[in-house]
Enzyme design. Sequence first.
Site, PDB file in Angstrom:
ATOM      1  N   SER A 129       8.748   2.597   6.468  1.00 59.50           N
ATOM      2  CA  SER A 129       9.442   1.475   5.843  1.00 59.50           C
ATOM      3  C   SER A 129      10.886   1.858   5.570  1.00 59.50           C
ATOM      4  O   SER A 129      11.175   3.020   5.250  1.00 59.50           O
ATOM      5  CB  SER A 129       8.771   1.084   4.521  1.00 59.50           C
ATOM      6  OG  SER A 129       9.525   0.086   3.846  1.00 59.50           O
ATOM      7  N   TYR A 160       5.985   3.143  -3.939  1.00 57.61           N
ATOM      8  CA  TYR A 160       5.876   2.746  -2.526  1.00 57.61           C
ATOM      9  C   TYR A 160       6.925   3.476  -1.700  1.00 57.61           C
ATOM     10  O   TYR A 160       6.618   4.034  -0.635  1.00 57.61           O
ATOM     11  CB  TYR A 160       6.058   1.229  -2.394  1.00 57.61           C
ATOM     12  CG  TYR A 160       5.990   0.741  -0.970  1.00 57.61           C
ATOM     13  CD1 TYR A 160       4.765   0.635  -0.311  1.00 57.61           C
ATOM     14  CD2 TYR A 160       7.143   0.383  -0.277  1.00 57.61           C
ATOM     15  CE1 TYR A 160       4.688   0.194   0.999  1.00 57.61           C
ATOM     16  CE2 TYR A 160       7.082  -0.065   1.037  1.00 57.61           C
ATOM     17  CZ  TYR A 160       5.852  -0.155   1.667  1.00 57.61           C
ATOM     18  OH  TYR A 160       5.785  -0.589   2.978  1.00 57.61           O
TER      19      TYR A 160
END
Length: 273
Positions: free
Chosen positions: A135, A148
């Site tokens: 990501s 995250y």
Amino acid sequence: MKNGNSSEKVVLITGASSGIGKSIATHLSNKGFKVYGTSRKPQDSSKYTFNFVQLDVTDKPSIEEAVYEVYEREGRIDILINNAGMGITGPIEEIPEAEMKKVFETNYFGPLHMIKTVLPVMRRQKSGLIINITSIAGYMGLPYRGIYSATKGALEITAEAYRMEIKQFGIKMTNVAPGDFATNIASGRYHAPVIKDSPYEKVYGNTLKLMDEHVDAGQDPELMAKEIYKIIINPNPKVHYKVGERLQKISVKLKALLPDKLYEKMLMKHYKL
């Protein structure tokens, strides 16, 4: 055991029942690859253009059984795409430790278990490609998404080392970092509750709405599928790829160029903190 057809490469992709994973699996199967998608829950393969095997990336026996099943059917595994993952949001101070560990098991240790299980197969073949879906959030500590970001950043760095270790076996590895895409990740992520009278109540609540808006307005997952196909047919893939809106990709470059406090100020402005 079935002998795999060398002209029809076998792809194993985790988390293929929806979102980016489903788009990639569908696109590659339409391109002539023999695709096996995975899901924690049993799926009816007749509803898809590719095959399904049941697999939970947090369960080692499940991983071993799924990899064995694909290998028994095809006699080879040419490409592993580590796509399965989960989101998590919340003030780091208020996120339960058990939830932090759960997301690390899924986003970090899960892909590592997948790689470890597939490597002996690829080593025997003296070839293989491993693609980790990370990501753009893994390149920076994002407010209320810090855990995250940490899971994806850890996978990025670990894969950099892993890539060098397995080159000697003829196996390639690359990381693909997507930005915001229009998927169901927002509904599937763990949201730390907005606690009444918490010192984070107002700001976290507003940031949560903003993050969901970014995902809802994200790009079509088909863009990721096309980029993955380009990487697969590239005989010499790069260490890192970033896929997403121009501003999101530029944000990574700006982090390397700008003074830390200036970059932090930009992030806080973006999230209206």
